[in-house]
Motif scaffolding. Structure first.
Motif, PDB file in Angstrom:
ATOM      1  N   UNK A 478       0.805  -1.233   0.000  1.00  0.00           N
ATOM      2  CA  UNK A 478       0.000   0.000   0.000  1.00  0.00           C
ATOM      3  C   UNK A 478       0.829   1.270   0.000  1.00  0.00           C
ATOM      4  N   UNK A 479       2.127   1.176   0.277  1.00  0.00           N
ATOM      5  CA  UNK A 479       2.980   2.370   0.335  1.00  0.00           C
ATOM      6  C   UNK A 479       3.873   2.486  -0.900  1.00  0.00           C
ATOM      7  N   UNK A 480       3.624   1.674  -1.910  1.00  0.00           N
ATOM      8  CA  UNK A 480       4.434   1.694  -3.130  1.00  0.00           C
ATOM      9  C   UNK A 480       3.648   2.435  -4.210  1.00  0.00           C
ATOM     10  N   UNK A 482       4.224   2.840  -7.251  1.00  0.00           N
ATOM     11  CA  UNK A 482       4.165   2.169  -8.551  1.00  0.00           C
ATOM     12  C   UNK A 482       2.909   1.318  -8.679  1.00  0.00           C
ATOM     13  N   UNK A 483       2.496   0.678  -7.567  1.00  0.00           N
ATOM     14  CA  UNK A 483       1.285  -0.147  -7.604  1.00  0.00           C
ATOM     15  C   UNK A 483       0.047   0.716  -7.855  1.00  0.00           C
ATOM     16  N   UNK A 484      -0.043   1.842  -7.141  1.00  0.00           N
ATOM     17  CA  UNK A 484      -1.212   2.706  -7.285  1.00  0.00           C
ATOM     18  C   UNK A 484      -1.214   3.429  -8.631  1.00  0.00           C
ATOM     19  N   UNK A 485      -0.045   3.745  -9.135  1.00  0.00           N
ATOM     20  CA  UNK A 485       0.030   4.388 -10.450  1.00  0.00           C
ATOM     21  C   UNK A 485      -0.475   3.441 -11.538  1.00  0.00           C
ATOM     22  N   UNK A 495     -12.199   3.862 -18.504  1.00  0.00           N
ATOM     23  CA  UNK A 495     -13.082   5.021 -18.422  1.00  0.00           C
ATOM     24  C   UNK A 495     -13.788   5.107 -17.067  1.00  0.00           C
ATOM     25  N   UNK A 496     -12.992   5.052 -16.010  1.00  0.00           N
ATOM     26  CA  UNK A 496     -13.513   5.275 -14.654  1.00  0.00           C
ATOM     27  C   UNK A 496     -12.665   6.375 -14.016  1.00  0.00           C
ATOM     28  N   UNK A 497     -12.898   7.645 -14.438  1.00  0.00           N
ATOM     29  CA  UNK A 497     -12.004   8.732 -14.024  1.00  0.00           C
ATOM     30  C   UNK A 497     -12.022   9.015 -12.526  1.00  0.00           C
ATOM     31  N   UNK A 498     -13.165   8.832 -11.867  1.00  0.00           N
ATOM     32  CA  UNK A 498     -13.225   9.113 -10.430  1.00  0.00           C
ATOM     33  C   UNK A 498     -12.299   8.167  -9.662  1.00  0.00           C
ATOM     34  N   UNK A 499     -12.387   6.860  -9.975  1.00  0.00           N
ATOM     35  CA  UNK A 499     -11.504   5.895  -9.312  1.00  0.00           C
ATOM     36  C   UNK A 499     -10.048   6.117  -9.703  1.00  0.00           C
ATOM     37  N   UNK A 500      -9.821   6.547 -10.955  1.00  0.00           N
ATOM     38  CA  UNK A 500      -8.446   6.822 -11.389  1.00  0.00           C
ATOM     39  C   UNK A 500      -7.844   7.965 -10.583  1.00  0.00           C
ATOM     40  N   UNK A 501      -8.638   9.018 -10.330  1.00  0.00           N
ATOM     41  CA  UNK A 501      -8.140  10.150  -9.536  1.00  0.00           C
ATOM     42  C   UNK A 501      -7.773   9.695  -8.131  1.00  0.00           C
ATOM     43  N   UNK A 502      -8.624   8.856  -7.519  1.00  0.00           N
ATOM     44  CA  UNK A 502      -8.335   8.360  -6.172  1.00  0.00           C
ATOM     45  C   UNK A 502      -7.039   7.546  -6.152  1.00  0.00           C
ATOM     46  N   UNK A 503      -6.862   6.700  -7.167  1.00  0.00           N
ATOM     47  CA  UNK A 503      -5.654   5.870  -7.214  1.00  0.00           C
ATOM     48  C   UNK A 503      -4.404   6.724  -7.408  1.00  0.00           C
ATOM     49  N   UNK A 504      -4.478   7.706  -8.308  1.00  0.00           N
ATOM     50  CA  UNK A 504      -3.323   8.572  -8.538  1.00  0.00           C
ATOM     51  C   UNK A 504      -2.996   9.403  -7.295  1.00  0.00           C
ATOM     52  N   UNK A 509       0.598  10.122  -2.213  1.00  0.00           N
ATOM     53  CA  UNK A 509       0.828  10.080  -0.766  1.00  0.00           C
ATOM     54  C   UNK A 509       1.338   8.729  -0.283  1.00  0.00           C
ATOM     55  N   UNK A 510       1.524   7.776  -1.193  1.00  0.00           N
ATOM     56  CA  UNK A 510       1.943   6.429  -0.780  1.00  0.00           C
ATOM     57  C   UNK A 510       3.273   6.478  -0.047  1.00  0.00           C
ATOM     58  N   UNK A 511       3.300   5.811   1.059  1.00  0.00           N
ATOM     59  CA  UNK A 511       4.537   5.746   1.828  1.00  0.00           C
ATOM     60  C   UNK A 511       4.672   6.818   2.876  1.00  0.00           C
ATOM     61  N   UNK A 512       3.887   7.907   2.787  1.00  0.00           N
ATOM     62  CA  UNK A 512       4.061   8.993   3.743  1.00  0.00           C
ATOM     63  C   UNK A 512       3.628   8.587   5.145  1.00  0.00           C
ATOM     64  N   UNK A 513       2.707   7.630   5.251  1.00  0.00           N
ATOM     65  CA  UNK A 513       2.287   7.182   6.578  1.00  0.00           C
ATOM     66  C   UNK A 513       3.400   6.454   7.299  1.00  0.00           C
TER      67      UNK A 513
END
Length: 647
Positions: A478-480, A482-485, A495-504, A509-513
């Motif tokens: 969850x902190x990588x 590359x996986x979320x990108x 064509x699911x832009x809302x979910x794409x925005x959340x993933x990007x 912020x991945x890894x900041x926690x």
């Protein structure tokens, strides 16, 4: 060759000598024969008194149970014989020393197959001839009860039977990824072992002897249950085995394979004994789950204060750096380990991965030569050599060595994953998918295999399949970013832009926690300050977020993210640098992505009538070297509009 042949002959001679000695020891009369009253005078009053069997408290016995100790003493000769067979890898022979006629494993305990029944045949002259009557094997009466023996001997017999099944499974397996290799070969002894152990534990509970176990049979039953996918019950028996005998590291490793998440590890931790092995297990299991938190590093530092030169702990430190992508630190630790013990091959396949990512070809070549000189028939060695050929772009040779590693050990995870990478490079998607699937079957915690499956299905433009595998990879890491990108790009393509925005945004912020202001375990894109951390934002993530907002029609938000992309050219200002002094450039400089963002902002300003802003951005584009033609066209439009306005 002469030296290796001599060593082989010497080893076989020593093994054979031990077997002969064990056979002689096991051929001694049983101790019960020494209970005969023949040596007592017939007129003696002790003639009719029952004499106890002289139990031998063997030096090999570690049991405090009197009955177990007596049984171990009586079985000493047979145990040594069975153990010598086990050491010679004659597993069926080892098991037969204690369980020669047990119906669960004896193939002669059932009726013969129909193919053995002879039928009359006619001769050439047409005369029938009576067939020769062969003695028929009658079914023996089934009795699942085990003979009386110590737990130590029973474990050796049953474990040898398990190893015999594993050996036959390897012998029956086809060529790696060959036309007949479907990965469905299983250990045929598991059913019989499970039935036997279940009956033994039921009998112990009925006799009230459940608390007098040594833990070894619980360990074996846990293995059998885990192989049969009864993971919950297997976990219970492995925990019982660990609490009874915490020094059996094999039980800890089997339990580690059953814990698929950090939450599962946290829930299991209170059930473990309180000793140093629990700390080692927590460290090893957290590392296998790719957890690189400061707490894990702190726990490892405490253990290193106790064992400062432990190769195992230093390897764990190197692997933690490897998983957090701190390749320089991992390289330094692995180099130290090789200098201390150049013939230790454990985990060096991971070191070859580090050198591969660093493109350190000379070091990787040296490591391949060193491993080959030490033992060319170790799976680690084959993976190291395969990585070397992969770095040279000789993918066919790399696959050959990864196949060799799997021929030596079908469960060697790194070889399956790396071979999948090579097949992706060779555009052999079918073989790549099969390799990654085998890796996932062996270890569901391997995020690289899940990510590889997602990439392969993305190459095939099967984005819904790829989405599932990217989700599994992101859950494991969850902190990588590359996986979320990759997950965001997949949402974008379906064509699911809302979910794409959340993933990007999650990738941003991945890894900041996992990064604290005072911690040194950060990435190269973070810098610690007195009050916190100022973070460089990746323009390759900001730009697709802006495009997704544009697709949703939210142009103001799109413009904000495009401005953020431009801001990354210079990077965040460092508050530690005094005013008036030059600070080192921390940004990306002008790139294709920032130029595209500048072009979008120029057109945006042009459309809103902000001609001065549009002209500044267009002129900057003409100097950048990217998107020059579009910028020149925009400049011409600006001039034409300006001239039209003057008229």
């Amino acid at each position: 060759m002469v030296g290796s042949g001599f060593l082989s002959n010497l080893t076989s001679q020593l093994s054979g000598g031990l077997s002969r000695l064990a056979e002689l020891a096991s051929s001694l009369p049983p101790l019960s024969e020494f209970n005969s009253a023949d040596d007592t005078d017939s007129d003696s009053p002790m003639r009719d008194v029952e004499q106890p069997i002289p139990g031998i408290r063997s030096v090999f016995s570690t049991s405090d149970d009197v009955e177990e100790s007596r049984l171990e003493g009586q079985e000493l000769g047979k145990y040594l014989l069975a153990k010598s067979y086990f050491d010679c890898r004659e597993y069926d022979r080892c098991s037969a020393v204690f369980l020669p006629d047990h119906p669960t494993f004896n193939v002669l305990s059932t009726s013969p197959p129909e193919s053995q029944t002879q039928t009359p045949t006619k001769s050439a002259k047409g005369k029938g001839k009576a067939p020769a009557q062969s003695p028929e094997l009658k079914p023996r009466p089934r009795d699942d009860s085990l003979p009386l023996m110590s737990q130590k001997s029973l474990f050796l017999a049953l474990y040898a039977k398990y190893m015999a099944g594993e050996k036959r499974k390897d012998e029956e397996a086809e060529m790696v990824l060959g036309p007949m290799d479907n990965g469905a070969v299983s250990n045929r002894e598991l059913v019989g072992l499970g039935r036997t152990l279940e009956a033994w534990f039921d009998d112990r509970r009925a006799q009230g002897k459940e608390d007098r176990s040594h833990g070894w049979l619980e360990y074996l039953y846990g293995i059998v249950l885990a192989k049969g996918n009864s993971e919950t019950v297997a976990k219970q028996y492995l925990l019982k085995a660990i609490n009874i005998n915490p020094w059996n590291w094999g039980a800890w490793l089997e339990l580690k394979d059953l814990l698929n998440s950090l939450d599962a590890l946290r829930s299991t931790y209170p059930l473990l004994p309180h000793n140093i092995l629990t700390l080692l297990f927590n460290l090893d299991c957290s590392q296998s789950l790719y957890s690189t938190t400061p707490e894990i590093h702190s726990s490892l530092s405490e253990l290193l204060r106790i064992f400062p030169t432990s190769p195992f702990l230093l390897t764990q430190r190197a692997l933690l750096h490897y998983h957090s992508k701190d390749y320089d630190s991992a390289d330094s630790i692995f180099s130290t380990l090789i200098h201390r013990d150049p013939h230790r091959l454990d985990a060096l396949d991971h070191y070859s991965n580090v050198l591969y990512v660093m493109t350190a070809r000379p070091k990787l070549a040296f490591l391949a030569q060193l491993a080959t000189a030490t033992d060319k028939f170790r799976p680690e060695t084959c993976c190291i050599v395969g990585n070397y050929y992969s770095l040279k772009s000789e993918h066919e040779k790399a696959v050959m060595y990864f196949r060799r590693a799997l021929t030596l050990d079908r469960t060697f995870l790194s070889a399956w994953t790396l071979m999948g990478h090579e097949y992706v490079e060779m555009k052999n998607t079918h073989a790549a998918i099969e390799s990654y699937r085998r890796a996932v079957d062996i270890n569901r915690k391997d995020y690289r295999a899940w990510y590889g499956l997602g990439q392969t299905y993305e190459m095939l433009e099967m984005h819904h399949y790829a989405l599932f595998y990217f989700q599994r990879a992101a859950a494991l890491r969850p902190y990588d970013k590359q996986m979320w990108q990759a997950l965001g790009a997949c949402y974008e393509k379906i064509d699911r832009p809302v979910q794409a925005i959340k993933a990007y945004k999650r990738a941003l912020t991945a890894g900041m926690a996992y990064i604290e202001p005072s911690s040194s375990f950060g990435s190269a894109n973070t810098a610690n300050t007195d009050g916190g951390a100022h973070v460089f934002l990746d323009p390759e993530l900001l730009y697709p977020i802006a495009l997704m907002y544009e697709r949703l029609g939210e142009l103001e938000e799109t413009a904000n993210y495009m401005e953020m992309v431009l801001a990354q050219e210079e990077g965040p200002a460092d508050p530690l640098v005094p005013e008036g002094e030059e600070e080192e450039a921390q940004g990306t400089g002008v790139t294709l992505t920032t130029s595209r963002a500048r072009l979008w902002l120029a057109r945006w300003a042009f459309g809103r009538g902000e001609m001065q802003r549009a002209g500044e951005l267009a002129n900057e584009l003409c100097e950048d070297g990217y998107e020059v033609e579009e910028a020149k066209a925009l400049v011409r439009d600006l001039r034409a509009r300006a001239e039209a306005g003057e008229k």
